[in-house]
Design a protein around this motif. Structure first.
Motif, mmCIF file in Angstrom:
data_model
loop_
_atom_site.group_PDB
_atom_site.id
_atom_site.type_symbol
_atom_site.label_atom_id
_atom_site.label_comp_id
_atom_site.label_asym_id
_atom_site.label_seq_id
_atom_site.Cartn_x
_atom_site.Cartn_y
_atom_site.Cartn_z
ATOM 1 N N GLU A 152 0.824 -1.210 0.000
ATOM 2 C CA GLU A 152 0.000 0.000 0.000
ATOM 3 C C GLU A 152 0.861 1.264 0.000
ATOM 4 O O GLU A 152 1.875 1.345 0.686
ATOM 5 N N HIS A 153 0.425 2.244 -0.799
ATOM 6 C CA HIS A 153 1.092 3.547 -0.863
ATOM 7 C C HIS A 153 0.052 4.624 -1.109
ATOM 8 O O HIS A 153 -0.993 4.356 -1.705
ATOM 9 N N TYR A 154 0.362 5.839 -0.695
ATOM 10 C CA TYR A 154 -0.378 6.988 -1.206
ATOM 11 C C TYR A 154 0.531 7.649 -2.233
ATOM 12 O O TYR A 154 1.697 7.274 -2.394
ATOM 13 N N GLY A 155 0.008 8.598 -2.971
ATOM 14 C CA GLY A 155 0.704 9.145 -4.122
ATOM 15 C C GLY A 155 2.144 9.540 -3.876
ATOM 16 O O GLY A 155 3.050 9.143 -4.615
ATOM 17 N N TYR A 156 2.396 10.315 -2.840
ATOM 18 C CA TYR A 156 3.749 10.797 -2.577
ATOM 19 C C TYR A 156 4.712 9.654 -2.297
ATOM 20 O O TYR A 156 5.817 9.606 -2.839
ATOM 21 N N THR A 157 4.301 8.702 -1.430
ATOM 22 C CA THR A 157 5.209 7.601 -1.101
ATOM 23 C C THR A 157 5.404 6.673 -2.294
ATOM 24 O O THR A 157 6.476 6.070 -2.434
ATOM 25 N N LEU A 158 4.407 6.574 -3.154
ATOM 26 C CA LEU A 158 4.545 5.780 -4.369
ATOM 27 C C LEU A 158 5.573 6.415 -5.298
ATOM 28 O O LEU A 158 6.477 5.730 -5.793
ATOM 29 N N ARG A 159 5.458 7.719 -5.529
ATOM 30 C CA ARG A 159 6.432 8.426 -6.374
ATOM 31 C C ARG A 159 7.838 8.295 -5.799
ATOM 32 O O ARG A 159 8.804 8.076 -6.525
ATOM 33 N N LYS A 160 7.961 8.424 -4.490
ATOM 34 C CA LYS A 160 9.263 8.337 -3.832
ATOM 35 C C LYS A 160 9.853 6.940 -3.988
ATOM 36 O O LYS A 160 11.042 6.789 -4.315
ATOM 37 N N ALA A 161 9.049 5.893 -3.777
ATOM 38 C CA ALA A 161 9.535 4.518 -3.901
ATOM 39 C C ALA A 161 9.957 4.221 -5.344
ATOM 40 O O ALA A 161 10.985 3.569 -5.576
ATOM 41 N N LEU A 162 9.174 4.699 -6.298
ATOM 42 C CA LEU A 162 9.534 4.507 -7.702
ATOM 43 C C LEU A 162 10.840 5.224 -8.026
ATOM 44 O O LEU A 162 11.721 4.661 -8.680
ATOM 45 N N ALA A 163 10.973 6.462 -7.551
ATOM 46 C CA ALA A 163 12.192 7.244 -7.817
ATOM 47 C C ALA A 163 13.412 6.564 -7.204
ATOM 48 O O ALA A 163 14.479 6.511 -7.829
ATOM 49 N N GLU A 164 13.269 6.034 -5.993
ATOM 50 C CA GLU A 164 14.377 5.336 -5.348
ATOM 51 C C GLU A 164 14.793 4.096 -6.127
ATOM 52 O O GLU A 164 15.943 3.682 -6.081
ATOM 53 N N ALA A 165 13.840 3.522 -6.882
ATOM 54 C CA ALA A 165 14.142 2.356 -7.713
ATOM 55 C C ALA A 165 14.632 2.774 -9.107
ATOM 56 O O ALA A 165 14.890 1.920 -9.947
ATOM 57 N N GLY A 166 14.734 4.095 -9.338
ATOM 58 C CA GLY A 166 15.233 4.584 -10.624
ATOM 59 C C GLY A 166 14.158 4.861 -11.655
ATOM 60 O O GLY A 166 14.452 5.051 -12.830
ATOM 61 N N VAL A 167 12.899 4.887 -11.218
ATOM 62 C CA VAL A 167 11.778 5.120 -12.126
ATOM 63 C C VAL A 167 11.111 6.444 -11.747
ATOM 64 O O VAL A 167 10.342 6.509 -10.791
ATOM 65 N N GLU A 168 11.437 7.487 -12.485
ATOM 66 C CA GLU A 168 10.856 8.805 -12.230
ATOM 67 C C GLU A 168 9.509 8.910 -12.931
ATOM 68 O O GLU A 168 9.354 8.450 -14.066
ATOM 69 N N ILE A 169 8.530 9.499 -12.261
ATOM 70 C CA ILE A 169 7.218 9.733 -12.858
ATOM 71 C C ILE A 169 6.665 11.041 -12.310
ATOM 72 O O ILE A 169 6.728 11.297 -11.112
ATOM 73 N N ASP A 170 6.146 11.866 -13.194
ATOM 74 C CA ASP A 170 5.562 13.147 -12.805
ATOM 75 C C ASP A 170 4.196 12.936 -12.166
ATOM 76 O O ASP A 170 3.472 11.998 -12.524
ATOM 77 N N GLU A 171 3.839 13.835 -11.251
ATOM 78 C CA GLU A 171 2.509 13.778 -10.645
ATOM 79 C C GLU A 171 1.427 13.840 -11.711
ATOM 80 O O GLU A 171 0.406 13.174 -11.606
ATOM 81 N N GLY A 172 1.666 14.657 -12.736
ATOM 82 C CA GLY A 172 0.690 14.822 -13.812
ATOM 83 C C GLY A 172 0.443 13.560 -14.606
ATOM 84 O O GLY A 172 -0.577 13.438 -15.280
ATOM 85 N N ALA A 173 1.350 12.615 -14.536
ATOM 86 C CA ALA A 173 1.163 11.316 -15.192
ATOM 87 C C ALA A 173 0.689 10.266 -14.186
ATOM 88 O O ALA A 173 -0.119 9.396 -14.522
ATOM 89 N N LEU A 174 1.172 10.354 -12.949
ATOM 90 C CA LEU A 174 0.872 9.324 -11.956
ATOM 91 C C LEU A 174 -0.603 9.312 -11.553
ATOM 92 O O LEU A 174 -1.244 8.262 -11.588
#
Length: 113
Positions: A31-53
């Motif tokens: 489980e994640h909310y938007g911010y923690t999901l973006r952060k976890a993805l970024a830490e794994a090397g997968v950047e995604i903009d809020e406007g796309a997520l």
């Protein structure tokens, strides 16, 4: 006529689009909310903009692949997402497809002929 940079960026975006969906579904095994999901993805090397997520999350939920729940955390309402039962089944199938396709493309790219 588009230049090489324009062509590359267009193709890069197409390549990333499907990969991002797979990464988001994979990350939402927990489980994640938007911010923690973006952060976890970024830490794994997968950047995604809020406007796309956020549109992607809404679309995946409307397709029945995610469930969400509003909860208060740190005195703020946050929407938490996780895979649904159907989402887990679809993710398993997508992983199998990704694995096979990745192996085939890798073999093609490694071919020195």
């Amino acid at each position: 006529m588009p230049n090489d940079t324009d062509i590359f960026e267009t193709l890069r975006q197409e390549l990333r689009r499907g990969s991002l969906i797979l990464a988001v579904l994979g990350q939402l095994k927990a489980e994640h909310y938007g911010y923690t999901l973006r952060k976890a993805l970024a830490e794994a090397g997968v950047e995604i903009d809020e406007g796309a997520l956020y549109p992607m999350l809404r679309r995946l939920e409307s397709q029945g692949l995610l469930t969400s729940e509003w909860r208060e955390e740190e005195r703020r309402n946050k929407r938490f997402y996780t895979l649904s039962t159907e989402g887990r089944a679809v993710l398993d199938r997508l992983i199998a497809e990704w694995t096979g396709l990745n192996a085939s493309v890798d073999a093609i790219l490694r071919n020195k002929s």
